[in-house]
Design a protein around this motif. Structure first.
Motif, short mmCIF file in Angstrom:
data_model
loop_
_atom_site.label_atom_id
_atom_site.label_comp_id
_atom_site.label_asym_id
_atom_site.label_seq_id
_atom_site.Cartn_x
_atom_site.Cartn_y
_atom_site.Cartn_z
N SER A 199 0.58 -1.14 0.17
CA SER A 199 0.57 0.04 0.08
C SER A 199 0.87 1.29 0.10
CB SER A 199 -0.83 -0.12 1.22
OG SER A 199 -0.36 0.24 2.71
N LEU A 200 0.50 2.16 -0.38
CA LEU A 200 1.39 3.87 -0.38
C LEU A 200 0.47 4.51 0.96
CD1 LEU A 200 3.02 4.66 -2.23
CD2 LEU A 200 0.68 6.08 -2.98
N GLU A 201 2.00 5.13 1.12
CA GLU A 201 1.58 5.71 2.15
C GLU A 201 1.91 6.96 1.73
OE1 GLU A 201 2.78 5.72 7.24
OE2 GLU A 201 4.53 5.68 5.15
N ILE A 202 0.57 8.12 2.15
CA ILE A 202 1.28 9.04 1.67
C ILE A 202 1.10 10.34 2.90
CG2 ILE A 202 0.55 11.07 0.39
CD1 ILE A 202 -0.90 8.72 -1.42
N GLU A 203 1.46 10.79 3.96
CA GLU A 203 2.60 11.39 4.97
C GLU A 203 2.68 12.40 4.62
OE1 GLU A 203 2.91 9.36 8.44
OE2 GLU A 203 5.08 9.17 7.56
N ARG A 204 2.08 14.02 5.78
CA ARG A 204 3.35 14.74 5.77
C ARG A 204 3.42 14.72 7.06
NH1 ARG A 204 0.91 20.74 2.80
NH2 ARG A 204 2.60 21.24 4.22
N LYS A 205 4.87 15.52 7.44
CA LYS A 205 5.09 15.65 9.32
C LYS A 205 5.17 17.28 9.61
CE LYS A 205 6.57 10.42 9.36
NZ LYS A 205 8.19 10.25 9.32
N PHE A 206 4.73 17.24 10.65
CA PHE A 206 5.70 18.90 10.91
C PHE A 206 6.32 18.45 12.79
CE2 PHE A 206 1.50 18.67 8.18
CZ PHE A 206 1.97 19.72 7.77
N LEU A 207 7.08 19.55 12.71
CA LEU A 207 7.98 20.16 13.98
C LEU A 207 6.87 20.38 15.07
CD1 LEU A 207 10.31 19.00 15.15
CD2 LEU A 207 11.02 21.33 14.13
N PRO B 11 -0.57 20.34 21.81
CA PRO B 11 -1.97 21.21 21.69
C PRO B 11 -3.32 21.06 22.89
CG PRO B 11 -2.33 19.51 19.97
CD PRO B 11 -0.70 19.68 20.73
N VAL B 12 -2.44 21.19 23.94
CA VAL B 12 -3.43 20.98 25.40
C VAL B 12 -4.78 21.91 24.82
CG1 VAL B 12 -3.78 21.17 27.31
CG2 VAL B 12 -1.82 20.40 26.98
N ALA B 13 -4.76 23.47 25.17
CA ALA B 13 -6.20 24.09 24.95
C ALA B 13 -6.89 23.86 23.50
CB ALA B 13 -5.14 25.35 24.11
N LEU B 14 -6.63 23.43 22.42
CA LEU B 14 -6.90 23.12 21.50
C LEU B 14 -8.10 21.11 21.68
CD1 LEU B 14 -5.40 22.94 18.12
CD2 LEU B 14 -6.94 24.42 18.85
N ILE B 15 -7.18 20.42 22.04
CA ILE B 15 -8.30 19.56 22.55
C ILE B 15 -8.89 20.15 24.13
CG2 ILE B 15 -8.08 17.69 24.47
CD1 ILE B 15 -5.24 16.64 23.73
N GLU B 16 -8.98 21.14 25.02
CA GLU B 16 -9.37 21.32 26.13
C GLU B 16 -10.95 22.22 25.31
OE1 GLU B 16 -7.07 23.79 28.09
OE2 GLU B 16 -6.71 22.53 29.26
N GLU B 17 -10.80 22.82 24.29
CA GLU B 17 -11.64 23.58 23.36
C GLU B 17 -12.67 22.48 22.60
OE1 GLU B 17 -9.54 26.69 21.48
OE2 GLU B 17 -9.54 27.43 23.37
N MET C 235 -3.21 23.48 3.60
CA MET C 235 -2.59 24.24 4.15
C MET C 235 -2.62 24.05 5.33
SD MET C 235 -1.91 26.00 1.52
CE MET C 235 -1.39 28.30 2.29
N ALA C 236 -1.04 23.37 5.92
CA ALA C 236 -1.28 23.95 7.58
C ALA C 236 -1.76 24.81 8.72
CB ALA C 236 -0.22 22.66 7.64
N PRO C 237 -2.36 24.75 9.23
CA PRO C 237 -2.14 26.07 10.13
C PRO C 237 -1.54 26.30 11.29
CG PRO C 237 -3.30 23.82 11.00
CD PRO C 237 -2.98 23.47 9.83
N GLU C 238 -0.93 27.35 11.83
CA GLU C 238 0.64 27.27 12.36
C GLU C 238 1.00 26.58 13.26
OE1 GLU C 238 1.91 31.69 13.95
OE2 GLU C 238 1.35 31.79 12.67
N ASP D 82 7.03 22.68 8.50
CA ASP D 82 6.90 20.85 7.93
C ASP D 82 8.25 20.35 7.23
OD1 ASP D 82 6.08 19.21 5.24
OD2 ASP D 82 5.26 20.24 4.47
N ILE D 83 8.34 19.15 7.87
CA ILE D 83 10.08 18.23 8.06
C ILE D 83 9.58 17.38 7.05
CG2 ILE D 83 10.54 19.34 10.14
CD1 ILE D 83 9.56 16.94 11.23
N SER D 84 8.25 16.84 6.46
CA SER D 84 7.83 16.65 4.88
C SER D 84 9.20 15.59 4.89
CB SER D 84 6.92 16.60 4.24
OG SER D 84 6.05 16.97 5.05
#
Length: 164
Positions: free
Chosen positions: A2-10, A15-21, A137-140, A145-147
């Motif tokens: 299978s083909l794995e297509i992914e982008r990776k970010f440092l 993101p605790v606040a995003l989980i809480e919200e 388009m990744a959010p800040e 991007d370290i893909s």
């Protein structure tokens, strides 16, 4: 294969606040021990021990990956605990250890890996096509991007743990 297509970010911070919200919904959390059996610049062969932190269930996998960067060929299948233990003990390598949080974000799935042996958190997003990956388009808050940056690859970090 299978083909794995992914982008990776440092990921600069968890993101605790995003989980809480409730903008980021945690689906699962796993503890992963990963050992490479063979690797070169274009391929890798590894085994993993994966513990589901909610249920305590343990699983084991054997994976072959071919390629670098945005898309790679991948074969992964389950193996028994006995086979995993034999392989790991035969080589005597130090496993790369990390916690993985799988979460839903804006209708898609992201994975956040936080490593133990080094100060590093990486966020991964998988895609159905290279077009989708390239147009994303990744959010800040995802970070840099370290893909295509090999110094952040699991196999490079693991190799450093072995003193190689």
């Amino acid at each position: 294969m299978s083909l794995e297509i992914e982008r990776k970010f440092l990921l600069p911070e968890f993101p605790v606040a995003l989980i809480e919200e409730a903008e980021l919904k945690v689906i699962s959390e796993h503890r992963i021990e990963q050992t490479y059996l063979a690797m070169d610049e274009n391929q890798e062969l590894r085994v993993r021990r994966i513990v589901d932190l909610a249920s305590g269930e343990v699983s084991y996998t054997h994976t072959f990956k071919l390629g670098n960067g945005l898309s790679r060929e991948e074969i992964e299948y389950a193996i028994s605990e006995g086979i995993y233990e034999q392989i790991v003990k035969a080589f005597g390598f130090i496993p790369l250890t990390k916690n993985r949080v799988t979460a839903e974000w804006q209708g898609g799935i992201i994975e956040i890996d936080t490593y133990d042996q080094i100060e590093l958190s990486v966020l991964e997003v998988e895609f159905d096509s290279e077009e989708a990956a390239n147009s994303f388009m990744a959010p800040e808050w995802f970070g840099k991007d370290i893909s295509t940056e090999r110094q952040y690859s699991n196999k490079k970090v693991w190799r450093e743990l072995q003193g190689k």
